[in-house]
Design a protein around this motif. Structure first.
Motif, mmCIF file in Angstrom:
data_model
loop_
_atom_site.group_PDB
_atom_site.id
_atom_site.type_symbol
_atom_site.label_atom_id
_atom_site.label_comp_id
_atom_site.label_asym_id
_atom_site.label_seq_id
_atom_site.Cartn_x
_atom_site.Cartn_y
_atom_site.Cartn_z
ATOM 1 N N ARG A 138 0.823 -1.205 0.000
ATOM 2 C CA ARG A 138 0.000 0.000 0.000
ATOM 3 C C ARG A 138 0.864 1.264 0.000
ATOM 4 N NH1 ARG A 138 -3.698 -0.640 4.661
ATOM 5 N NH2 ARG A 138 -4.278 -2.531 3.613
ATOM 6 N N ARG A 139 2.084 1.161 0.525
ATOM 7 C CA ARG A 139 2.976 2.324 0.592
ATOM 8 C C ARG A 139 3.761 2.548 -0.694
ATOM 9 N NH1 ARG A 139 5.868 0.477 5.709
ATOM 10 N NH2 ARG A 139 7.651 1.098 4.472
ATOM 11 N N VAL A 140 3.757 1.585 -1.602
ATOM 12 C CA VAL A 140 4.563 1.692 -2.826
ATOM 13 C C VAL A 140 4.246 2.947 -3.638
ATOM 14 C CG1 VAL A 140 5.046 0.604 -5.068
ATOM 15 C CG2 VAL A 140 5.129 -0.753 -2.971
ATOM 16 N N PRO A 141 2.980 3.284 -3.916
ATOM 17 C CA PRO A 141 2.733 4.498 -4.704
ATOM 18 C C PRO A 141 3.324 5.760 -4.059
ATOM 19 C CG PRO A 141 0.749 3.172 -4.608
ATOM 20 C CD PRO A 141 1.740 2.546 -3.658
ATOM 21 N N GLU A 142 3.192 5.886 -2.759
ATOM 22 C CA GLU A 142 3.756 7.048 -2.059
ATOM 23 C C GLU A 142 5.282 7.041 -2.130
ATOM 24 O OE1 GLU A 142 4.138 8.576 2.527
ATOM 25 O OE2 GLU A 142 2.315 7.504 1.965
ATOM 26 N N THR A 143 5.869 5.865 -1.998
ATOM 27 C CA THR A 143 7.322 5.737 -2.078
ATOM 28 C C THR A 143 7.825 6.121 -3.465
ATOM 29 O OG1 THR A 143 7.288 3.963 -0.446
ATOM 30 C CG2 THR A 143 9.224 4.076 -1.858
ATOM 31 N N LEU A 144 7.130 5.658 -4.495
ATOM 32 C CA LEU A 144 7.524 5.999 -5.861
ATOM 33 C C LEU A 144 7.378 7.496 -6.126
ATOM 34 C CD1 LEU A 144 5.984 2.972 -7.779
ATOM 35 C CD2 LEU A 144 8.396 3.367 -7.207
ATOM 36 N N GLU A 145 6.337 8.081 -5.589
ATOM 37 C CA GLU A 145 6.142 9.530 -5.738
ATOM 38 C C GLU A 145 7.293 10.290 -5.079
ATOM 39 O OE1 GLU A 145 2.960 12.795 -4.187
ATOM 40 O OE2 GLU A 145 2.152 10.904 -4.955
ATOM 41 N N THR A 146 7.716 9.847 -3.912
ATOM 42 C CA THR A 146 8.843 10.481 -3.217
ATOM 43 C C THR A 146 10.107 10.376 -4.050
ATOM 44 O OG1 THR A 146 7.893 9.979 -1.056
ATOM 45 C CG2 THR A 146 10.255 10.441 -1.119
ATOM 46 N N LEU A 147 10.397 9.175 -4.557
ATOM 47 C CA LEU A 147 11.597 9.004 -5.383
ATOM 48 C C LEU A 147 11.542 9.882 -6.628
ATOM 49 C CD1 LEU A 147 12.171 5.145 -5.171
ATOM 50 C CD2 LEU A 147 13.624 6.946 -4.207
ATOM 51 N N GLU A 148 10.396 9.895 -7.261
ATOM 52 C CA GLU A 148 10.242 10.697 -8.480
ATOM 53 C C GLU A 148 10.478 12.180 -8.207
ATOM 54 O OE1 GLU A 148 7.263 10.305 -12.279
ATOM 55 O OE2 GLU A 148 6.441 10.048 -10.269
ATOM 56 N N THR A 149 9.977 12.661 -7.081
ATOM 57 C CA THR A 149 10.141 14.062 -6.703
ATOM 58 C C THR A 149 11.590 14.378 -6.352
ATOM 59 O OG1 THR A 149 7.896 14.090 -5.831
ATOM 60 C CG2 THR A 149 9.352 15.835 -5.083
ATOM 61 N N GLU A 150 12.233 13.473 -5.649
ATOM 62 C CA GLU A 150 13.595 13.725 -5.161
ATOM 63 C C GLU A 150 14.663 13.618 -6.242
ATOM 64 O OE1 GLU A 150 14.456 14.921 -2.134
ATOM 65 O OE2 GLU A 150 12.283 15.063 -1.894
ATOM 66 N N ILE A 151 14.377 12.956 -7.340
ATOM 67 C CA ILE A 151 15.388 12.784 -8.396
ATOM 68 C C ILE A 151 15.938 14.122 -8.871
ATOM 69 C CG2 ILE A 151 15.686 12.076 -10.825
ATOM 70 C CD1 ILE A 151 14.032 9.615 -10.169
ATOM 71 N N SER A 152 15.075 15.098 -9.010
ATOM 72 C CA SER A 152 15.535 16.412 -9.509
ATOM 73 C C SER A 152 16.443 17.123 -8.506
ATOM 74 C CB SER A 152 14.336 17.297 -9.852
ATOM 75 O OG SER A 152 13.584 17.562 -8.691
#
Length: 122
Positions: free
Chosen positions: A56-70
């Motif tokens: 259930r936490r995977v979508p939030e985790t992916l969103e965090t990674l996507e945001t932090e890449i920049s």
């Protein structure tokens, strides 16, 4: 002090009789296979219950990674993210493939169970 009335157990001869022996309808081998297979399904259910919250936490985790890449300035950090995402893709692909195959087989088994039940009643 109030005394409670005790109910005396009445044992009648019928209670002391052994139950009649019922001949098993399935072979021991069949029971062993069925029990082993259903136990495997139980293990899957327990494992899934353990995984529900992390999944259930995977979508939030992916969103965090996507945001932090920049915001990342070290290529080593990008390598770590890349490896973790590749590992995740392999795991999710494997889960999806096996889940699809298993779901199709479960549907077939349910139909076969229903058909067998109908045959036994006729």
């Amino acid at each position: 002090m109030e005394q409670h009335k005790r109910i005396k157990a009445r044992i009648v001869p019928e209670d002391q009789r052994l139950s009649e022996f019922v001949e098993p309808k399935e072979s021991l081998e069949t029971w062993q296979k069925v029990i082993a297979a259903t136990w495997d399904m139980t293990i899957v259910a327990v494992a899934y219950n353990d995984m529900r919250i992390p999944l259930r936490r995977v979508p939030e985790t992916l969103e965090t990674l996507e945001t932090e890449i920049s915001r990342i300035s070290d290529e080593t950090t990008l390598n770590i993210i890349e490896e973790e995402i590749k590992t995740g893709i392999r795991h999710f692909s494997d889960i999806l493939e096996n889940s699809r195959d298993s779901r199709d087989r479960m549907d077939r088994i349910l139909r076969a169970t229903w058909n067998r039940r109908v045959e036994l009643k006729s």
